[in-house]
Scaffold this motif. Structure first.
Motif, mmCIF file in Angstrom:
data_model
loop_
_atom_site.group_PDB
_atom_site.id
_atom_site.type_symbol
_atom_site.label_atom_id
_atom_site.label_comp_id
_atom_site.label_asym_id
_atom_site.label_seq_id
_atom_site.Cartn_x
_atom_site.Cartn_y
_atom_site.Cartn_z
ATOM 1 N N GLY A 58 0.808 -1.215 0.000
ATOM 2 C CA GLY A 58 0.000 0.000 0.000
ATOM 3 C C GLY A 58 0.844 1.269 0.000
ATOM 4 N N HIS A 59 0.246 2.335 -0.614
ATOM 5 C CA HIS A 59 0.856 3.676 -0.607
ATOM 6 C C HIS A 59 2.223 3.689 -1.320
ATOM 7 N N GLY A 60 3.087 4.635 -0.973
ATOM 8 C CA GLY A 60 4.391 4.713 -1.641
ATOM 9 C C GLY A 60 4.651 6.108 -2.197
ATOM 10 N N TYR A 72 6.239 4.806 9.248
ATOM 11 C CA TYR A 72 5.473 5.066 8.027
ATOM 12 C C TYR A 72 4.797 3.790 7.552
ATOM 13 N N GLU A 73 3.500 3.911 7.288
ATOM 14 C CA GLU A 73 2.763 2.752 6.782
ATOM 15 C C GLU A 73 3.385 2.215 5.491
ATOM 16 N N LYS A 74 3.772 3.111 4.579
ATOM 17 C CA LYS A 74 4.297 2.661 3.277
ATOM 18 C C LYS A 74 5.551 1.797 3.434
ATOM 19 N N LEU A 126 -1.467 -4.843 1.043
ATOM 20 C CA LEU A 126 -0.933 -4.846 2.408
ATOM 21 C C LEU A 126 -0.917 -3.438 2.998
ATOM 22 N N HIS A 127 -1.493 -3.300 4.186
ATOM 23 C CA HIS A 127 -1.609 -1.992 4.835
ATOM 24 C C HIS A 127 -1.444 -2.108 6.343
ATOM 25 N N ALA A 128 -1.284 -0.941 6.974
ATOM 26 C CA ALA A 128 -1.359 -0.854 8.426
ATOM 27 C C ALA A 128 -2.367 0.249 8.750
ATOM 28 N N ASN A 129 -3.100 0.068 9.807
ATOM 29 C CA ASN A 129 -4.152 0.995 10.202
ATOM 30 C C ASN A 129 -3.605 2.110 11.087
HETATM 31 ZN ZN LIG Z 1 -3.193 2.066 3.962
#
Ligand SMILES: [Zn+2]
Length: 238
Positions: A58-60, A72-74, A126-129
């Motif tokens: 996810g993200h980036g 950072y979630e990314k 794939l992510h983190a909350n």
């Molecule tokens: Zn996310």
């Protein structure tokens, strides 16, 4: 010495019409006319059979996703994704393709497009909350709703895929709360064209979850649980 008929010997080389072989701890030469050559196949425990799994970190780029201090979630998503791709290909024999292989921005539509061009059989994002309420914690998977938002024809298969991953995460990482399987309108899941799910591995805003998400040991465990869940789903999905 005499080698009994029908016994297997290990082939070491060819010398004219002779084979150099080893048998019973001894090495010697046998006439090639008495030896039937067969190739041995390495027994394989994988049943991935090269099917393609699309792994979406996810993200980036200039979209960091959730941020908590220097977390950072990314970065978390990418690290678990890389571990997951490696486990899927090395342990299970899948062709694992990542939507991004470095820290670049991809639109949601691009991620769905890549699934098509990679000819993926399944898609996992794939992510983190994160939450302003730091007591919120736990992992969950997001699967398609039955609402008109969902154009993915694989609603039920996507739910099986999500449930399988969620079950493995719950079993292998009991120190993170299992929030279960959530029906939610998410672009990369609902607009995809293969069985798809999105995994939230925990809240970076929560101290307990964050201690797992920033640990390479737990990231590996998350990747391995996800790979096992994907494999269990793929074993029943043709
Ligand atoms: Zn996310």
């Amino acid at each position: 010495m005499t080698i009994p008929s029908g016994k297997a010997v290990t082939y070491l080389g060819t010398y004219g019409s002779w084979y150099k072989v080893s048998y019973g701890g001894k090495t010697g030469y046998v006439s090639s006319q008495y030896v039937k050559v067969s190739t041995t196949t390495t027994p394989t425990t994988s049943t991935g059979t090269g099917r393609t799994i699309v792994i979406d970190a996810g993200h980036g780029g200039n979209d960091p996703g959730a941020v908590y201090g220097s977390t950072y979630e990314k970065v978390i998503a990418f690290d678990i994704a890389a571990r997951l791709a490696s486990t899927l290909s090395n342990t299970y024999g899948y062709n694992a393709r990542m939507t991004r292989t470095n820290d670049v921005y991809l639109s949601l539509a691009q991620r769905v497009e890549l699934t098509k061009s990679y000819k993926g059989s399944a898609f996992v994002s794939l992510h983190a909350n994160s939450s302003t309420n730091t007591s919120y914690h736990g992992h969950e998977v997001l699967v398609p709703t039955g609402e008109s938002y969902t154009t993915n024809p694989y609603i039920s298969a996507s739910r099986s895929l999500g449930a399988s991953i969620n079950r493995e995460l719950g079993a292998r990482i009991p120190t993170i709360r299992n929030r279960g399987v959530k029906y939610q309108n998410v672009y990369v899941v609902g607009k995809n064209s293969v069985p798809s799910t999105l995994v939230e591995y925990g809240f970076i805003s929560n101290a307990n979850d964050r201690s797992h998400l920033t640990s390479t040991t737990y990231r590996q465990r998350m990747a391995d649980a996800t790979a096992s869940g994907i494999h269990q789903f793929m074993s029943t999905y043709k």
